[in-house]
Scaffold this active site. Sequence first.
Site, mmCIF file in Angstrom:
data_model
loop_
_atom_site.group_PDB
_atom_site.id
_atom_site.type_symbol
_atom_site.label_atom_id
_atom_site.label_comp_id
_atom_site.label_asym_id
_atom_site.label_seq_id
_atom_site.Cartn_x
_atom_site.Cartn_y
_atom_site.Cartn_z
ATOM 1 N N CYS A 88 0.845 -1.205 0.000
ATOM 2 C CA CYS A 88 0.000 0.000 0.000
ATOM 3 C C CYS A 88 0.878 1.253 0.000
ATOM 4 C CB CYS A 88 -0.986 -0.043 1.161
ATOM 5 S SG CYS A 88 -2.380 1.074 0.904
ATOM 6 N N GLU B 282 -2.579 -8.963 3.341
ATOM 7 C CA GLU B 282 -2.955 -9.474 4.670
ATOM 8 C C GLU B 282 -4.436 -9.247 4.955
ATOM 9 O OE1 GLU B 282 -1.718 -6.615 4.010
ATOM 10 O OE2 GLU B 282 -1.920 -5.128 5.605
ATOM 11 N N HIS C 119 -3.864 -4.857 -0.078
ATOM 12 C CA HIS C 119 -3.394 -5.413 1.192
ATOM 13 C C HIS C 119 -3.468 -6.934 1.149
ATOM 14 C CE1 HIS C 119 -2.885 -1.815 3.691
ATOM 15 N NE2 HIS C 119 -3.827 -1.284 2.933
#
Lengths: 207, 242
Positions: A83, A190, A188
């Site tokens: 990001c 994650e 992202h």
Amino acid sequence: MKKKIISIIDYGVGNILSLSRAVEFNGYKVRFVNNPEDILCSNTIILPGVGAFKRGMEKIKEKNLYEAIIETSNKGTPILGICLGMQMLAGESQEFGKSKGFNLIDGKIKLMRLNKPNKTPFIGWKKILVNKTTNVDFSINKNDSFYFIHSYHFECERKKDMTGFVTYGDKKITAIVCKDNIYGYQFHPEKSGKSGLKILKYFLDLK
Amino acid sequence: MSKIRIIPRMDIKNSNLVKTIKLDGLRVIGDPNKIAINYYNNLADELLFLDTVASLYGRNNVSQIISELSKNVFIPITVGGGIRSLNDALSMFKSGADKIAVNTAAIKKKNFLNNLSKEFGSQSIVTSIDAKKIENKKWRAFINNGREDSGLDVIEWSKRAADKGAGEILLTSIDNEGTYKGLDFDLFNSVSAQVKIPIILGGGFGSLEDLAKAKKMNVDALSISGALHYKKFSIKNIKKKL
């Protein structure tokens, strides 16, 4: 076998707990690093980040991490920006007046000007198309989608550095940058469910 | 346009998932951790946790829940309820929140939203607005979990909140909440016409008709609680219709 240790740079921004849990989920160990010495002896580095570009770079410099990150990446250590961390790999950003990034991948960070009904910040899940000319195989499946949240985007100077992209309306937006040992994910991993864990693993598995 | 995000709303009291009716009258549903993992496995796009009592007593139980959850759940998590300072916000981010939702403190503390967005970035700041209808196409913003009238007009406050740096609006109709009689699309349209940031619409989701309308009106995201918690719908079924 000893587990490989992944260094996550902790410079005081964003949700690094989730990132570390995603790394651990993939079977690796995590070490949070926030000083130049620890960065210089890292084998694999993740540079996370959310928020404003200028503030992010300031925090990196306040902690004296700038040179260590450049030096480590010059040695060929795999480094992944996520990001804002991905955007900071660029030469400069036009967010809140110009500011300089790491300049590890040639390009500029610019405000996305999206047409209706798309909004900025863009928040949502997108499928990523991988540039056909690239030889990196992220093994992205047809149905995999990834979570994006951003207002600015990475405009690569060289087409081949833009390894993956998404489309917002008629706009082509960089999703993955990749140049030698330097990687950047705009989304992202994650926070992108199972697809995200898998594409994160691709990077973690790099030797 | 990407697909409408489906966001299960988890109202938390102590360590339980509860369901409210018009933001009042709590009923216990069960273990939030177990239910959240189930929503994740069923492809929820995000999760929203709101501590229903934090803003009354100034405490927050949600941070423990989400910290535990982050071992197994890898989608964005928004946390709200009782966040009154930059430190409160920071402790939520450290516990595994990606975004925080603020209502009462955003209204009562003049520069709170500005300071939050400067410190953490607009993308992680959600303004939560609980809207109560006072007449046709007019709504008032309520604070303290729908208990207190702030005196602010919802549309005016939405505009100001966006200017102050909120990255998203969680817009909940108090009148429809917990009734399953349908989302308040008038409310959505009135606010959406005035702000450019994404809006999560909630309160009253109850039928497939809501989905069709939401799609037609380009709603960015839906917050759904009772319809999912009581298994009237599954996330997979909802997403198939989008």
